[in-house]
Design a protein around this motif. Structure first.
Motif, PDB file in Angstrom:
ATOM      1  N   ARG A   1     -10.490  -5.638 -12.983  1.00 22.13           N
ATOM      2  CA  ARG A   1     -11.828  -5.035 -12.995  1.00 22.13           C
ATOM      3  C   ARG A   1     -12.601  -5.363 -11.723  1.00 22.13           C
ATOM      4  O   ARG A   1     -13.338  -4.532 -11.189  1.00 22.13           O
ATOM      5  CB  ARG A   1     -12.602  -5.508 -14.228  1.00 22.13           C
ATOM      6  N   ARG A   2     -12.405  -6.589 -11.225  1.00 26.27           N
ATOM      7  CA  ARG A   2     -13.120  -6.986 -10.015  1.00 26.27           C
ATOM      8  C   ARG A   2     -12.663  -6.148  -8.819  1.00 26.27           C
ATOM      9  O   ARG A   2     -13.474  -5.719  -7.994  1.00 26.27           O
ATOM     10  CB  ARG A   2     -12.899  -8.482  -9.768  1.00 26.27           C
ATOM     11  N   ILE A   3     -11.372  -5.917  -8.711  1.00 23.90           N
ATOM     12  CA  ILE A   3     -10.857  -5.102  -7.609  1.00 23.90           C
ATOM     13  C   ILE A   3     -11.307  -3.657  -7.759  1.00 23.90           C
ATOM     14  O   ILE A   3     -11.743  -3.008  -6.797  1.00 23.90           O
ATOM     15  CB  ILE A   3      -9.318  -5.203  -7.548  1.00 23.90           C
ATOM     16  N   GLU A   4     -11.230  -3.134  -8.978  1.00 21.45           N
ATOM     17  CA  GLU A   4     -11.666  -1.754  -9.221  1.00 21.45           C
ATOM     18  C   GLU A   4     -13.139  -1.571  -8.906  1.00 21.45           C
ATOM     19  O   GLU A   4     -13.572  -0.484  -8.479  1.00 21.45           O
ATOM     20  CB  GLU A   4     -11.386  -1.368 -10.675  1.00 21.45           C
ATOM     21  N   GLY A   5     -13.934  -2.637  -9.096  1.00 26.95           N
ATOM     22  CA  GLY A   5     -15.356  -2.562  -8.805  1.00 26.95           C
ATOM     23  C   GLY A   5     -15.724  -2.909  -7.385  1.00 26.95           C
ATOM     24  O   GLY A   5     -16.918  -2.942  -7.042  1.00 26.95           O
ATOM     25  N   GLY A   6     -14.721  -3.221  -6.546  1.00 29.30           N
ATOM     26  CA  GLY A   6     -14.996  -3.539  -5.151  1.00 29.30           C
ATOM     27  C   GLY A   6     -15.376  -4.977  -4.893  1.00 29.30           C
ATOM     28  O   GLY A   6     -15.780  -5.320  -3.776  1.00 29.30           O
ATOM     29  N   GLY A   7     -15.244  -5.853  -5.911  1.00 28.84           N
ATOM     30  CA  GLY A   7     -15.618  -7.254  -5.733  1.00 28.84           C
ATOM     31  C   GLY A   7     -14.540  -8.120  -5.114  1.00 28.84           C
ATOM     32  O   GLY A   7     -14.782  -9.280  -4.774  1.00 28.84           O
ATOM     33  N   LEU A   8     -13.330  -7.574  -4.975  1.00 28.43           N
ATOM     34  CA  LEU A   8     -12.222  -8.297  -4.342  1.00 28.43           C
ATOM     35  C   LEU A   8     -11.369  -7.281  -3.605  1.00 28.43           C
ATOM     36  O   LEU A   8     -10.979  -6.263  -4.183  1.00 28.43           O
ATOM     37  CB  LEU A   8     -11.388  -9.038  -5.395  1.00 28.43           C
ATOM     38  N   SER A   9     -11.107  -7.561  -2.350  1.00 28.16           N
ATOM     39  CA  SER A   9     -10.355  -6.618  -1.526  1.00 28.16           C
ATOM     40  C   SER A   9      -8.872  -6.626  -1.889  1.00 28.16           C
ATOM     41  O   SER A   9      -8.273  -7.700  -2.074  1.00 28.16           O
ATOM     42  CB  SER A   9     -10.521  -6.951  -0.051  1.00 28.16           C
ATOM     43  N   LEU A  10      -8.300  -5.439  -1.973  1.00 27.98           N
ATOM     44  CA  LEU A  10      -6.870  -5.327  -2.237  1.00 27.98           C
ATOM     45  C   LEU A  10      -6.050  -5.930  -1.093  1.00 27.98           C
ATOM     46  O   LEU A  10      -4.911  -6.365  -1.306  1.00 27.98           O
ATOM     47  CB  LEU A  10      -6.494  -3.859  -2.434  1.00 27.98           C
ATOM     48  N   SER A  11      -6.632  -5.996   0.092  1.00 27.77           N
ATOM     49  CA  SER A  11      -5.909  -6.576   1.225  1.00 27.77           C
ATOM     50  C   SER A  11      -5.617  -8.052   1.006  1.00 27.77           C
ATOM     51  O   SER A  11      -4.621  -8.581   1.507  1.00 27.77           O
ATOM     52  CB  SER A  11      -6.707  -6.387   2.518  1.00 27.77           C
ATOM     53  N   VAL A  12      -6.467  -8.740   0.246  1.00 21.36           N
ATOM     54  CA  VAL A  12      -6.237 -10.154  -0.080  1.00 21.36           C
ATOM     55  C   VAL A  12      -5.001 -10.281  -0.966  1.00 21.36           C
ATOM     56  O   VAL A  12      -4.160 -11.167  -0.773  1.00 21.36           O
ATOM     57  CB  VAL A  12      -7.479 -10.743  -0.776  1.00 21.36           C
ATOM     58  N   VAL A  13      -4.874  -9.388  -1.923  1.00 21.22           N
ATOM     59  CA  VAL A  13      -3.702  -9.383  -2.797  1.00 21.22           C
ATOM     60  C   VAL A  13      -2.448  -9.087  -1.985  1.00 21.22           C
ATOM     61  O   VAL A  13      -1.396  -9.727  -2.169  1.00 21.22           O
ATOM     62  CB  VAL A  13      -3.880  -8.347  -3.927  1.00 21.22           C
ATOM     63  N   GLU A  14      -2.535  -8.143  -1.082  1.00 18.72           N
ATOM     64  CA  GLU A  14      -1.375  -7.777  -0.266  1.00 18.72           C
ATOM     65  C   GLU A  14      -0.930  -8.946   0.602  1.00 18.72           C
ATOM     66  O   GLU A  14       0.277  -9.180   0.769  1.00 18.72           O
ATOM     67  CB  GLU A  14      -1.731  -6.570   0.596  1.00 18.72           C
ATOM     68  N   ARG A  15      -1.875  -9.685   1.167  1.00 18.69           N
ATOM     69  CA  ARG A  15      -1.513 -10.865   1.965  1.00 18.69           C
ATOM     70  C   ARG A  15      -0.800 -11.903   1.120  1.00 18.69           C
ATOM     71  O   ARG A  15       0.230 -12.467   1.518  1.00 18.69           O
ATOM     72  CB  ARG A  15      -2.774 -11.484   2.574  1.00 18.69           C
TER      73      ARG A  15
ATOM     74  N   VAL B   1      -7.350   2.957  -8.024  1.00 16.29           N
ATOM     75  CA  VAL B   1      -6.143   2.151  -8.143  1.00 16.29           C
ATOM     76  C   VAL B   1      -5.513   2.405  -9.497  1.00 16.29           C
ATOM     77  O   VAL B   1      -6.177   2.778 -10.465  1.00 16.29           O
ATOM     78  CB  VAL B   1      -6.442   0.636  -7.988  1.00 16.29           C
ATOM     79  N   ASP B   2      -4.212   2.196  -9.577  1.00 17.21           N
ATOM     80  CA  ASP B   2      -3.477   2.294 -10.839  1.00 17.21           C
ATOM     81  C   ASP B   2      -3.620   0.953 -11.542  1.00 17.21           C
ATOM     82  O   ASP B   2      -3.024  -0.055 -11.125  1.00 17.21           O
ATOM     83  CB  ASP B   2      -2.010   2.617 -10.543  1.00 17.21           C
ATOM     84  N   GLY B   3      -4.430   0.938 -12.621  1.00 19.56           N
ATOM     85  CA  GLY B   3      -4.719  -0.326 -13.282  1.00 19.56           C
ATOM     86  C   GLY B   3      -3.489  -1.044 -13.783  1.00 19.56           C
ATOM     87  O   GLY B   3      -3.376  -2.269 -13.665  1.00 19.56           O
ATOM     88  N   GLY B   4      -2.523  -0.300 -14.347  1.00 21.10           N
ATOM     89  CA  GLY B   4      -1.316  -0.940 -14.859  1.00 21.10           C
ATOM     90  C   GLY B   4      -0.485  -1.557 -13.765  1.00 21.10           C
ATOM     91  O   GLY B   4      -0.007  -2.697 -13.880  1.00 21.10           O
TER      92      GLY B   4
END
Length: 541
Positions: free
Chosen positions: A311-325, A3-6
């Motif tokens: 960091r949590r998303i980059e490490g797989g601890g939170l799904s990007l799909s949750v952010v998208e929703r 993912v693009d961190g910025g």
């Protein structure tokens, strides 16, 4: 995960609503410049200068390429936050009036003043039920204790707000009314059967969903009987037998979205509140998003929170799909702010809220509408033998200020002045109080009680000192009258009182309306919106 961190940081920032407290213009440049690194998705306004706040909100909009959520708690109108705007009586006064049209007009007026100040979202109405007399934080903020009446009046106010061009918010789902604790301080737990909660506390929110409320705010309250036992509803804080609704997928997704059919955005109550202490902010925010929260309101240390979520998303601890929703739901809510023919509303970006310091924030007719609402919501309790007003001869009014209010907020000495009437102050916070020695010299005595519902106060009624004063007064002068500008439930603490007027709030309009009754120019016609239970003293007139 690549993912693009910025870019991800910017996306997460847009899901966060940060506070603007008591803004006087001095930090405007810093708030605008902060957006270069942290482009917050929204701001919640608490007080401030009535000229500086609109100017700041205009600058924030102009500095943003995205629509912003510009919100404030306006349960009693814009005057609740900015001086010079209209302060309406509290919802319980509207509940006593029982008039949906009046609620609609209050909503429209609130929307007009909100948009004049640059706001596009109102965190109101409260749809909690006032069904627990010991509740320290709901009380007069609720319309009453009847689910159908609360739902009907709340829906009317929602329609008024949204027809006026702002987003309305139904809060605090699925209901904060049964608690005896303030979630600003600690986590309340409601253990009532699910069937009772669904048939009563949730019912007003069904009304809100049916009329298309834009946002719903979650409650920081645990409801073990509503949990589904899923991983997202694991116990909170190590010792609680339930998880807060803010972190509960069972409440926010299964109940609110799947069963009630809500299609708007879900905003958390303030994440800095004491109810959510005990978990690291990033973990808490992640659980809230997973449960169904779309907007993270007032988190502690929002900058470090966003970086931790990246960091949590980059490490797989939170799904990007949750952010998208969450992004979709937030965008859909803000899209409702598109200008419509005949609407006074804002598009959420530019061209509204440009109010200078010399301009007025109160809408035309706002003060008259507040007084109309205050008059309609007055309730008189008393025996048939009670003396009629106005009184004759000398009278004494004791002004009992029991926390959360200053002398400057009390206008009764001006609006209830009468020949032969004296006013004296009783302020337990300033030291021990005692009744005057000359009570017997007055033909009529009134106890005017002021104690607004406030966060972290821990009570909505009498303090121990004030209760003792009230009990002593009515034991000494059982013919005295109680004038409550606060909780109606205090009548249980003064069983010796035979006569009372309930105004429910300290707004100037409420005090003016009571002054009119004491002068004999008006008769209270409101109906008690809560059940007080059998009392040996006052009874409905």
């Amino acid at each position: 995960m690549s993912v693009d961190g910025g870019a991800l940081r910017a996306r997460l920032c847009r899901l966060v609503c940060v506070p603007v407290r008591d803004h006087d213009g001095s930090d405007a440049d810093a708030l605008v410049e902060e957006r270069e690194r942290f482009p917050w998705g929204g701001y919640i306004v608490f007080g401030g200068d009535p000229g500086a706040v609109p100017e700041l909100l205009m600058r924030l909009r102009d500095a943003s390429a995205e629509r912003l959520l510009l919100a404030s708690d306006l349960e009693r109108g814009l005057g609740q936050q900015l001086r010079g705007a209209t302060t309406f009586p509290p919802p319980m006064s509207l509940g006593a009036a029982g008039n949906p049209d009046l609620c609609y007009r209050v909503g429209r007026a609130t929307a007009a003043e909100a948009t004049a100040a640059g706001l596009n979202c109102v965190f109101a109405p409260v749809l909690d039920l006032a069904n627990e007399p010991a509740n320290p934080i709901v009380c007069t903020r609720a319309f009453g204790d009847d689910p159908e009446a609360v739902g009907r009046l709340g829906a009317a106010l929602i329609e008024g707000l949204q027809d006026g061009g702002v987003l309305a918010t139904a809060k605090h789902f699925p209901g904060h009314g049964r608690t005896r604790l303030d979630s600003h301080s600690t986590l309340p737990v409601v253990r009532d059967p699910a069937a009772d909660l669904l048939s009563a506390d949730v019912e007003p929110f069904r009304h809100a969903v049916r009329v298309g409320v834009a946002l719903v705010m979650s409650a920081h309250v645990a409801y073990p009987t509503l949990a589904d036992g899923g991983a997202s509803d694991r116990d909170f804080g190590g010792g609680c037998d339930g998880t807060p609704a803010t972190l509960s997928r069972a409440v926010l997704t299964r109940l609110l979205r799947d069963e009630l059919g809500f299609r708007g955005a879900v905003v958390s109550d303030a994440l800095m509140m004491g109810a959510l202490a005990g978990e690291d902010p990033a973990g808490l925010a992640a659980r809230a998003l997973e449960a169904g929260i779309d907007c993270l309101l007032y988190p502690p240390e929002p900058r470090s929170l966003v970086d931790a979520l990246v960091r949590r998303i980059e490490g797989g601890g939170l799904s990007l799909s949750v952010v998208e929703r969450a992004e979709r739901n937030r965008a859909a809510a803000l899209a409702r702010l598109e200008p419509r023919p005949g609407s006074e509303g804002s598009d959420g970006r530019r061209g509204s809220g440009r109010v200078g310091a010399a301009e007025r924030l109160d809408c035309a007719g706002g003060a008259d509408l507040a007084l109309e609402a205050a008059r309609a919501g007055l309730v008189r309790l008393g025996s048939a033998r009670a003396a009629a007003w106005p009184d004759a001869g000398r009278s004494l009014m004791l002004l009992l200020l029991d926390g959360g209010i200053e002398r400057g907020d009390v206008v009764l000495p001006q609006v209830a002045a009468a020949p032969g009437r004296e006013f004296r102050w009783l302020e337990p916070a300033a030291g021990p109080v005692r009744l005057p020695d000359d009570l017997a010299e007055f033909e009529s005595v009134y106890l005017a009680y002021f104690s607004p519902v406030r966060a972290w106060k821990g009570r909505s009624g009498f303090s121990r000192e004030a209760a003792a004063v009230g009990a002593a007064l009515f034991a000494t002068r059982p013919d005295a009258a109680l004038l409550s500008f606060s909780s109606p439930f205090i009548v249980a603490d003064v069983p010796g009182a035979r006569e009372a007027i309930l105004a429910f709030g300290e707004a100037a309009a409420c005090q003016i309306a009571v002054g009119e009754v004491l002068a004999g120019r008006r008769t209270p016609a409101g109906h008690l919106p809560v059940r007080l239970g059998p009392q040996p003293g006052v009874r409905s007139a």
